[in-house]
Design a protein around this motif. Structure first.
Motif: not given
Ligand SMILES: [Zn+2]
Length: 236
Positions: A173-174, A177, A180-181
């Motif tokens: 997940s991290e 993220k 995505q950023r």
């Protein structure tokens, strides 16, 4: 290669494909609008011709009416000639008749000129009508093609979206993220190859230590300039 990095590369391929599909989908309604506008413009041109024709006809009819009045007036004057007693009155009426004839002639010429304009306009209108019919056929066909394409794209989008979901499920997940950023800020490209010592995203020359880290392939290594995650292309 770092296994998560490999998955990011795969995900990005899918994401870029999704971006392309979405942008194609977005363009289709605009394409359809453009086709409709084109058709409406042709239609407007034809309507203009029709309006001009109606105006010509109204003008001509009023001239024809004027002509008829003039003819009756002349006939009346002609018969009046016989009843005249004085030379003076006779000459005056003759003059009036001559002027009337001239005027009648002018009106006739005007009517003829308008008739010619009407003929030309009618030919023009016929061509425009044919063009419009052709255009309608073309627009209908193209619109159908676009709508079909839209359907296919939407279906394709769904398929690729489910593929995307599966790929995301395999990424921590991290890391996802972070990916995505970067994607949001960097035109959809978060993972770039290292090419001959340069960043494949911003083309800056990378320091040797950073290149070594990428070569090692243990952790995720980012370009210090554009912050994109770097990977080593197969065979390099
Ligand atoms: Zn860079």
């Amino acid at each position: 290669m770092n296994e998560q990095l490999e998955r990011l590369i795969e995900l990005q391929e899918v994401d870029l494909l999704l971006d392309r599909i979405r942008s194609e989908i977005d363009q289709i309604p605009q394409e359809i609008d453009r086709l409709k506008r084109e058709f409406e413009e042709s239609q407007a041109l034809l309507n203009e011709s029709k309006k001009k024709m109606a105006e010509l006809q109204v003008g001509r009819k009023s001239k024809e009416l004027e002509l008829k009045t003039k003819e009756e007036e002349l006939k009346k004057h002609q018969s009046e000639l016989f009843a005249i007693k004085t030379n003076e009155a006779y000459t005056a009426l003759l003059k009036e008749i001559e002027e009337g004839k001239q005027l009648k002639n002018d009106i006739e010429n005007t009517v003829l000129a308008v008739l010619e304009q009407e003929d030309a306009l009618l030919t023009e209108e016929k061509i425009k009508k044919e063009e419009l019919a052709k255009k309608k056929e073309e627009v209908t066909k193209q619109q159908k093609e676009l709508e079909d394409r839209l359907q296919r794209l939407k279906q394709n989008l769904q398929e690729v979206q489910s593929e995307q979901k599966q790929k995301i499920a395999n990424i921590k997940s991290e890391i996802f993220k972070r990916y995505q950023r970067i994607r949001e800020k960097k035109d959809g490209v978060a993972v770039v190859p290292l090419t001959n010592g340069f960043c494949g995203g911003c083309s800056i020359a990378l320091p040797p230590q950073l290149i070594n880290d990428v070569l090692k392939g243990e952790d995720l290594v980012a370009c210090r300039n554009c912050l994109r995650i770097l990977y080593l292309k197969e065979g390099k």
